[in-house]
Design an enzyme around this catalytic site. Sequence first.
Site, mmCIF file in Angstrom:
data_model
loop_
_atom_site.group_PDB
_atom_site.id
_atom_site.type_symbol
_atom_site.label_atom_id
_atom_site.label_comp_id
_atom_site.label_asym_id
_atom_site.label_seq_id
_atom_site.Cartn_x
_atom_site.Cartn_y
_atom_site.Cartn_z
ATOM 1 N N HIS A 115 12.061 -68.060 -29.886
ATOM 2 C CA HIS A 115 11.326 -67.856 -31.139
ATOM 3 C C HIS A 115 11.920 -66.688 -31.924
ATOM 4 O O HIS A 115 12.074 -66.755 -33.147
ATOM 5 C CB HIS A 115 9.849 -67.577 -30.849
ATOM 6 C CG HIS A 115 9.010 -68.803 -30.682
ATOM 7 N ND1 HIS A 115 9.106 -69.617 -29.581
ATOM 8 C CD2 HIS A 115 8.056 -69.361 -31.484
ATOM 9 C CE1 HIS A 115 8.240 -70.627 -29.701
ATOM 10 N NE2 HIS A 115 7.600 -70.493 -30.842
ATOM 11 N N HIS A 159 6.711 -63.266 -23.483
ATOM 12 C CA HIS A 159 8.009 -62.629 -23.263
ATOM 13 C C HIS A 159 7.840 -61.137 -23.012
ATOM 14 O O HIS A 159 6.795 -60.545 -23.307
ATOM 15 C CB HIS A 159 8.912 -62.809 -24.489
ATOM 16 C CG HIS A 159 9.485 -64.178 -24.635
ATOM 17 N ND1 HIS A 159 10.555 -64.626 -23.897
ATOM 18 C CD2 HIS A 159 9.138 -65.199 -25.461
ATOM 19 C CE1 HIS A 159 10.843 -65.871 -24.255
ATOM 20 N NE2 HIS A 159 9.993 -66.246 -25.195
#
Length: 206
Positions: free
Chosen positions: A132, A171
């Site tokens: 992303h 993450h």
Amino acid sequence: MAPAAATSSPSAPAPARPALLGGIAGLDAAVSLRLHALFLPVPRLLLKALEVAGDGRIWLPVPISLLLLSASPANASGAVSPLLVGLVAGLVIDLALVGLVKVVVRRPRPAYNAKDMYVAVAADHWSFPSGHSSRAFLVAAFLAAAGFQPREALFLWAAATSASRVLLGRHYVLDVVAGAFLGVFEAWLSNLFLRFMCAQSTILVC
């Protein structure tokens, strides 16, 4: 005569690099967990909206469809948008590079990552780097180089999308930092590719 005591050669010191990397990874994990916990009051719906806004299931099919549409016989001018060519090239490069690095590094995602994450391919199980983040910074840097304004808004969106990955627990911080640098590099590669195509092609209006 008593047998001589066996002498053993001193063992070689353990390489410092893995220990150093382990220390960095541990610090990264601790900072990431702290940020995740600190920003839990942020509405999850907002973070999920940022997640969707940077999703490859949107950013890859839509530009490819527009590119195919512009190249179809239905396009009376016959000209293909160089912006779409460069953007699609960058997104394909991003897909390949992020997937390659993920399967090589194989860093597990945070243990506190919620189970509401969509996994498109096997590489998505791994955490480093953030796809992303790389995608958002690729798009922001590429569009900024193409003259889109305001540039600040593009990079603000990219930064917010990247931050949401840590706050959602998807993450670690280093994942999104690496993804951001990778995305800017991919934008540079896309512009190189686009300049080459503009010099070679007669259907691109550059």
